[in-house]
Design an enzyme around this catalytic site. Structure first.
Site, PDB file in Angstrom:
ATOM      1  N   SER A 319     -16.633  30.454  43.942  1.00  0.00           N
ATOM      2  CA  SER A 319     -16.222  31.818  44.242  1.00  0.00           C
ATOM      3  C   SER A 319     -16.590  32.699  43.054  1.00  0.00           C
ATOM      4  CB  SER A 319     -14.708  31.847  44.470  1.00  0.00           C
ATOM      5  OG  SER A 319     -14.246  33.164  44.674  1.00  0.00           O
ATOM      6  N   SER A 321     -16.546  36.894  41.407  1.00  0.00           N
ATOM      7  CA  SER A 321     -15.899  38.193  41.538  1.00  0.00           C
ATOM      8  C   SER A 321     -16.899  39.229  42.040  1.00  0.00           C
ATOM      9  CB  SER A 321     -15.324  38.626  40.195  1.00  0.00           C
ATOM     10  OG  SER A 321     -16.377  38.861  39.282  1.00  0.00           O
ATOM     11  N   ASN A 331     -21.576  33.102  46.181  1.00  0.00           N
ATOM     12  CA  ASN A 331     -20.865  31.820  46.287  1.00  0.00           C
ATOM     13  C   ASN A 331     -21.856  30.723  46.659  1.00  0.00           C
ATOM     14  OD1 ASN A 331     -18.573  33.282  45.851  1.00  0.00           O
ATOM     15  ND2 ASN A 331     -17.734  33.026  47.917  1.00  0.00           N
ATOM     16  N   GLU A 380      -7.481  32.936  55.150  1.00  0.00           N
ATOM     17  CA  GLU A 380      -7.972  33.807  56.210  1.00  0.00           C
ATOM     18  C   GLU A 380      -7.292  33.479  57.529  1.00  0.00           C
ATOM     19  OE1 GLU A 380     -12.164  33.387  56.630  1.00  0.00           O
ATOM     20  OE2 GLU A 380     -12.225  34.525  58.501  1.00  0.00           O
TER      21      GLU A 380
END
Length: 883
Positions: A319, A321, A331, A380
């Site tokens: 991951s 930023s 990613n 999610e």
DNA sequence: ATCCTCCCCTAC
DNA sequence: TAAGGTAGGGGAGGAT
């Protein structure tokens, strides 16, 4: 022949132990009754400096222990030496062999140590709670000699292929799959594994929350109240029948990692295993592998590969930023490559426990408003917010602000939300909302929005699909409006074409799925696989079998199909992979088999996996990946229904005893009617036997039994075999059938058994049967009375699989006895279980509900595993001791 | 037609 | 060094 109960033996039965735990638990009940969302108040510091790792099933469970540790100043580790902090104790009640070699010199302690220490309000000496009393604190770090030592130290299955081959291992281990510690090391450090398992866990959590729901939503109620106070603008009506919310944490792993690193906010960050951005300078030449990889790609745009050089790190970025994304970092990119386009990129380590905690808070937060949740992954989900909006009369935007604020408050991590009339629109809206934003794709805007949208932005359109679409000259959703569906079908197939065709127009017919049903379970390892020979591969396959079994049993399922998934080094691919211990460029070979019986223990799985492996004729040297997948799953009976189910299968034909309650109802009237005649086995589990040689006509044995005033209906395969039957079944006939059963259902020979031609009978079982039945069996087998007399003098111990792992020398050790009791019925020796049942009945004690359930589950398991000898003797005991 | 096995693809 | 897992949808093509 007497089978009188022995006096005063093992008075500390299961019930007593249960009581012990109950008392302790009651005292601490408030500490773990709350959901993990709530931070527990600090109660003491007695566990200062202690970091536990819970291994397998414990009582109290891992969640409770976690809360205990938090409340009393200790640390809880999800994996060994988490965050560089050494794990000081492993907590376990039952350590499967597969994990024993992974523990190094960390003491393995029973959970009572924690519970008792809290009760005593001081840290007690853990040595008194060691799971294995002869475990040494001074063991050197895991190495070959220690493994040998461990073999003697821990009770292991002598027959285990693992141990056999371990003994032949050379002295040096690489960090490959031949290392006994490899599997847990790997899974403890695999982000993809974590993502998968957390995803499955939260889907299950939603199921569970919905099941247990009392339809009260405190968050929603509070929202309704505060709305009237603050006078939110109310929305007269919704713009569509349904409003779906899609919620997604922003660069999840980074956000969690930055919670405690505020100084890094605003910088380009990457979560990765790599620290230096460099790899071994003496590593292999990478170009050959890259070239081959490119050669094998489908025609189309190439992924970025020019950034790979000979020494840059090939650790993947889990991951990154948004600041890093601005430089083009993505990613999944290799860290070394990313550093080339973003030299300021700051690597931060993984925090697997943090991800889990934040996810849990996220889900529990939403669950305070509604349970119309479809879990997608740990960070999610889709939520039908129609009801929330209607009940609280707030706008989509007000709701979005409210819930995003609350999630930020409770997790310290930002999220984005999208809204729309269906899941597709909601999801596309989230994409627009990110980062840290919210967006409602309103019905009137959908057409315009979709027209411009690049096709790769549609969910389900990945690399291969976009290559095909681009080859058709299609770039945006709008391009699809001019194309016929059949043109698309030629390239993409029926369903995929329809899906894309609809989606390009903003249509999504799929409604949210709240109750997730598992269809397969698998365990794959495509990293670190380097075997010199078949033995090494088989050792690993055995440990993988155990791993996948443990996942299967966790969800209480059994399987009928097993697929072995192998990755084989592609022709021309270098033996030494570009990525350290990676799989390189591979061909996949999968082979599956649907078994005639249920796969429901690790032995079944290994046996079939081994078969498939051998059938594939692999060169072990070229193996780069191994996976086992189980499918065609079926639920194993729910434990709380288990005894009832068992009693349906094995009708106890005894005057008034027909229900579970009556079975344990020990009144005098019943006792007098206990003239047990015969067991009625209605075998509903035709295919569950482990015995492949089972004669199908013997699989189903149903007998009509005359039972007091009750008469049960019969259909019997016995009649198909031309057996005489009437509406009364005599003892003789029944016994014949029983005898027959013994002949054909024996799976593995017991230690003590009598051979009679091809048939065998376990004398210990015989011994437990009613005398009249004994007699008949003995006549049939021409056994003399002396056989049983002989047995009488020895302690009874039926060698079933149930008992195999119990080290008999431990029987004299009180501490170990206590351990066994905690493992549940399956781990009790026959004698221990006998005593337990005996005590229940003799003391006229009504067993606790959970004990009954456990017993029922255990019996059902015996039926399903065809351990009928053991089962019969146990059931028989239940009657016998009531007399 | 419908099912099964062996893939491929996608998503997180 | 590095931790390239896992579940589900679906297509191709053969078996029934």
């Amino acid at each position: 022949m007497s089978r009188k109960p022995r006096k005063n033996e093992e008075d500390n039965g299961f019930a007593a132990w249960g009581g012990y735990m109950e008392a302790k638990k009651a005292k601490l009940a408030e500490q773990f009754s709350k959901v993990t969302v709530e931070l527990t108040n600090k109660k003491s510091d007695i566990f200062n400096g202690i970091a536990i790792l819970v291994n397998g099933y414990t009582k109290p469970g891992a969640d409770e222990l976690k809360i205990f540790m938090a409340a009393h100043g200790g640390n809880y580790h999800l994996y060994q030496n988490q965050g560089g902090c050494p794990t000081t104790h492993i907590i376990a009640t039952n350590l499967p062999n597969v994990k024993i070699n992974q523990l190094g010199n960390i003491p393995v302690v029973r959970p009572e140590w924690i519970v008792d220490s809290i009760s005593a309000n001081k840290l007690l000496d853990f040595k008194k709670y060691l799971l294995y009393t002869n475990q040494s604190r001074t063991q050197p770090k895991l190495n070959f000699t220690v493994i040998e030592k461990d073999k003697n130290t821990f009770p292991t299955n002598e027959k285990s292929e693992v141990n056999k081959i371990l003994a032949e291992q050379p002295q040096k281990y690489a960090k490959t799959a031949t290392d006994p510690q490899f599997l847990s090391d790997f899974y403890n450090n695999s982000r993809l594994h974590l993502i998968s398992t957390l995803g499955a866990e939260f889907k299950q959590l939603v199921n569970k929350l919905r099941e247990e729901s009392n339809s009260e939503f405190p968050g929603l109620e509070k929202l309704i109240r505060s709305k009237t106070e603050t006078g939110f603008n109310s929305e007269k009506s919704l713009k569509s029948d349904k409003i779906i919310m899609h919620i997604d944490m922003d660069c999840f792993f980074v956000s969690v990692g930055l919670r405690n690193r505020p100084e890094l906010r605003g910088k380009p960050i990457a979560v990765t295993h790599s620290k230096s951005g460099k790899s071994n300078p003496n590593g292999p030449n990478r170009q050959a592998e890259v070239d081959l990889y490119v050669k094998r790609l489908p025609e189309g745009p190439l992924p970025k590969l020019n950034l790979i050089d000979e020494t840059s790190s090939m650790a993947e970025i889990a991951s990154c930023s948004y600041e890093a994304r601005q430089c083009g970092v993505r990613n999944g990119m290799f860290m070394g490559s990313a550093l080339k386009i973003c030299p300021n990129l700051v690597p931060i380590p993984y925090d697997f426990e943090g991800y889990k905690d934040v996810s849990s808070v996220l889900y529990h937060t939403i669950a305070e408003y509604t349970l119309d949740i479809e879990a997608v992954s740990c960070d999610e989900m889709y939520v039908d917010v129609t009801k929330i909006l209607k009940k609280s009369s707030i706008t989509v935007s007000e709701w979005a602000s409210h819930i995003r604020h609350e999630i930020m408050e409770r997790t310290g991590c930002p999220c984005s939300t999208g809204f729309g009339a269906n899941r597709l629109q909601a999801r596309l809206a989230t994409k627009k909302a990110k980062p840290n934003g919210q967006y409602y794709l309103e019905p009137e805007d959908v057409d315009n929005y979709m027209y411009e949208l690049p096709l790769e932005d549609l969910p389900g359109v990945g690399y291969a699909t976009i290559v095909k679409l681009h080859n058709l000259g299609l770039k945006t959703c709008g391009d699809l409006y001019d194309i016929s569906l059949s043109t698309l079908k030629n390239e993409l197939g029926q369903k995929n074409s329809e899906m894309i065709y609809d989606q390009a127009r903003g249509i999504d017919k799929k409604s949210l799925n709240y109750e997730h049903e598992r269809k397969s379970v698998s365990a794959d390892v495509n990293y670190g696989i380097r075997f010199k020979n078949h033995s090494e591969a088989l050792v690993f396959l055995e440990s993988l079998s155990k791993e996948v079994y443990s996942r299967l049993s966790e969800i209480k399922m059994k399987a009928k199909t097993i697929t072995l998934k192998l990755l084989i080094r592609a022709e021309g691919a270098p033996k030494e992979t570009a990525k350290y211990l990676g799989c390189g460029v591979c061909d996949a070979i999968n082979k599956s088999i649907t078994t005639s019986y249920y796969l429901e223990n690790p032995q079944h799985i290994f046996k079939e996996a081994k078969n498939l492996y051998e059938r594939l004729g692999i060169v072990p040297d070229d193996l780069r990946g191994v996976g086992i997948q189980l499918s065609k799953l079926e639920k194993i009976s729910r434990t709380n229904k288990a005894l009832a189910k068992f009693l349906n299968q094995v009708s106890i034909v005894e005057s008034n005893i027909t229900t579970r309650n009556e079975l344990f109802d020990n009144n005098d009237e019943n006792r007098q009617n206990n003239n047990v005649k015969i067991l009625n086995i209605e075998n509903k589990n035709k295919n569950t036997g482990v015995n492949n040689n089972l004669n199908s006509t013997d699989e189903t044995i149903k007998q009509e039994i005359k039972s007091g005033s009750k008469q049960e209906k019969v259909t019997s395969t016995a009649s198909k075999r031309g057996r005489s039957r009437g509406n009364k079944t005599t003892l003789t006939k029944s016994t014949s059938n029983l005898t027959n059963y013994f002949k054909h259902t024996k799976n593995e020979p017991s230690t003590k058994e009598f051979k009679s031609g091809n048939n065998s009978i376990d004398l210990n079982v015989l011994k437990e049967l009613p005398k009249d039945i004994q007699k008949e069996i003995m006549e049939e087998y021409n056994l003399s009375e002396k056989v049983l007399d002989k047995l009488e003098s020895k302690p009874s111990s039926v060698a079933t699989n149930v008992e195999k792992n119990v080290d008999t020398k431990d029987n004299k050790n009180n501490e170990n006895k206590e351990v066994k009791k905690k493992k549940g019925f399956a781990a009790l020796t026959k004698e221990e279980l006998k005593t337990l049942l005996k005590n229940w009945i003799r003391n006229q004690e009504i067993p606790k509900e959970k004990d009954i359930d456990m017993l029922g589950a255990f019996f059902t398991k015996l039926v399903e595993e065809r351990k009928l000898e053991y089962l019969f003797s146990m059931v028989n005991l239940l009657y016998r001791y009531r007399l």
